[in-house]
Write an enzyme that holds these catalytic residues in place. Structure first.
Site, PDB file in Angstrom:
ATOM      1  N   SER A 203       0.818  -1.212   0.000  1.00  0.00           N
ATOM      2  CA  SER A 203       0.000   0.000   0.000  1.00  0.00           C
ATOM      3  C   SER A 203       0.851   1.261   0.000  1.00  0.00           C
ATOM      4  O   SER A 203       1.996   1.252   0.463  1.00  0.00           O
ATOM      5  CB  SER A 203      -0.905   0.043   1.227  1.00  0.00           C
ATOM      6  OG  SER A 203      -1.735  -1.086   1.280  1.00  0.00           O
TER       7      SER A 203
HETATM    8  N1  SAH Z   1       0.487  -5.621   4.324  1.00  0.00           N
HETATM    9  C1  SAH Z   1       1.048  -5.954   3.024  1.00  0.00           C
HETATM   10  C2  SAH Z   1       0.038  -5.722   1.926  1.00  0.00           C
HETATM   11  C3  SAH Z   1       0.070  -6.820   0.936  1.00  0.00           C
HETATM   12  S1  SAH Z   1      -1.253  -6.872  -0.232  1.00  0.00           S
HETATM   13  C4  SAH Z   1       2.360  -5.231   2.804  1.00  0.00           C
HETATM   14  O1  SAH Z   1       2.755  -4.376   3.613  1.00  0.00           O
HETATM   15  O2  SAH Z   1       3.038  -5.544   1.822  1.00  0.00           O
HETATM   16  C5  SAH Z   1      -2.400  -7.956   0.553  1.00  0.00           C
HETATM   17  C6  SAH Z   1      -1.926  -9.350   0.815  1.00  0.00           C
HETATM   18  O3  SAH Z   1      -3.034 -10.085   1.336  1.00  0.00           O
HETATM   19  C7  SAH Z   1      -1.465 -10.129  -0.427  1.00  0.00           C
HETATM   20  O4  SAH Z   1      -0.153 -10.547  -0.232  1.00  0.00           O
HETATM   21  C8  SAH Z   1      -2.435 -11.307  -0.499  1.00  0.00           C
HETATM   22  O5  SAH Z   1      -1.850 -12.508  -0.954  1.00  0.00           O
HETATM   23  C9  SAH Z   1      -2.882 -11.432   0.951  1.00  0.00           C
HETATM   24  N2  SAH Z   1      -4.133 -12.142   1.162  1.00  0.00           N
HETATM   25  C10 SAH Z   1      -5.281 -12.100   0.440  1.00  0.00           C
HETATM   26  N3  SAH Z   1      -6.211 -12.909   0.966  1.00  0.00           N
HETATM   27  C11 SAH Z   1      -5.648 -13.480   2.083  1.00  0.00           C
HETATM   28  C12 SAH Z   1      -6.109 -14.410   3.064  1.00  0.00           C
HETATM   29  N4  SAH Z   1      -7.342 -14.930   3.042  1.00  0.00           N
HETATM   30  N5  SAH Z   1      -5.252 -14.763   4.054  1.00  0.00           N
HETATM   31  C13 SAH Z   1      -3.996 -14.260   4.103  1.00  0.00           C
HETATM   32  N6  SAH Z   1      -3.504 -13.385   3.208  1.00  0.00           N
HETATM   33  C14 SAH Z   1      -4.327 -12.991   2.212  1.00  0.00           C
END
Ligand code: SAH
Length: 216
Positions: A63
């Site tokens: 983000s």
């Molecule tokens: N907090 C992260 C944001 C990553 S984007 C950062 O700082 O980089 C969101 C992430 O959520 C992705 O990597 C995606 O694979 C994960 N995601 C989506 N659905 C999920 C679920 N049900 N359980 C765990 N992770 C999930």
């Protein structure tokens, strides 16, 4: 941390965060200290402190700095808190949380992303982060309840297990809505009552799982 990006981080805090209402001193200190460039691939490092999200592989994104800071501020964290994060991604948001509170539990469904995030935690010596590869929409029952829960992917509704695993008092921040736009929702549990409000409109990658979207 001393690195070539200290100036870029200070500018990010002064130009992107403070003017938009980030005031929590712990959040500002963490954003000024955690090396965001470290979490993105080499070619993207010069852009790491820009006012936008960046790709982290596997079709996912880290983000925009302001959104990371806003979600963290909305959690109203204390140093003694234990926090659950769903969606580890590259691990940047986890590192921000780890700089502020006692312990971070983070769950990521895509294994190669989690492996990379873990290497980042090791190299930065962030020993108060516990992570696992799993569907985070089910929470992490063995470590519940959590003082705060942050979901960094957008789902169609609030996963019920997360509401159950939130401590009382406790705060959860989660984007809820359709694929193109979600309401960044703040849920509070206090004296057995649940309340919710919308802080902002955002666009996140999909929360995929049993209590999220059924597919990518
Ligand atoms: N907090 C992260 C944001 C990553 S984007 C950062 O700082 O980089 C969101 C992430 O959520 C992705 O990597 C995606 O694979 C994960 N995601 C989506 N659905 C999920 C679920 N049900 N359980 C765990 N992770 C999930």
């Amino acid at each position: 941390m001393r690195d070539g990006y200290q100036k870029a981080r200070t500018r990010m805090v002064e130009e992107q965060l403070i003017p938009r209402g980030i005031v929590d001193p712990n959040v500002l200190a963490a954003m000024a200290a955690v090396p965001r460039h470290f979490f993105v691939e080499e070619a993207l490092r010069p852009q790491a402190y820009g006012d936008f999200p960046l790709p982290i592989g596997e079709g996912q994104t880290i983000s925009q700095p302001y959104i990371v800071a806003l979600m963290t501020q909305l959690l109203e964290l204390k140093k003694t808190d234990r926090v659950l994060e769903i969606g580890t991604g590259c691990g940047y948001q986890s590192a921000i949380l780890a700089a502020i509170c006692r312990r971070v539990y983070t769950v990521e469904r895509i294994k190669p992303l989690l492996a990379r995030a873990r290497r980042n935690f090791d190299r930065l010596q962030l020993f108060n982060i516990l992570s696992k590869a799993d569907d985070g929409t089910a929470g992490w029952a063995e470590h519940a309840p959590f003082d705060a829960i942050i979901v960094t992917a957008g789902g169609p509704r609030i996963p019920q297990p997360l509401v159950e695993q939130l401590a009382d008092p406790g705060t959860m921040v989660i984007p809820v809505g359709d694929r193109d736009s979600q309401a960044l929702t703040v849920i509070k549990k206090a004296e057995g009552e649940i309340s919710s409000r919308v802080a902002e409109y955002v666009r996140f990658v999909k929360l995929v799982g049993a209590h999220g979207w059924q597919s990518e």
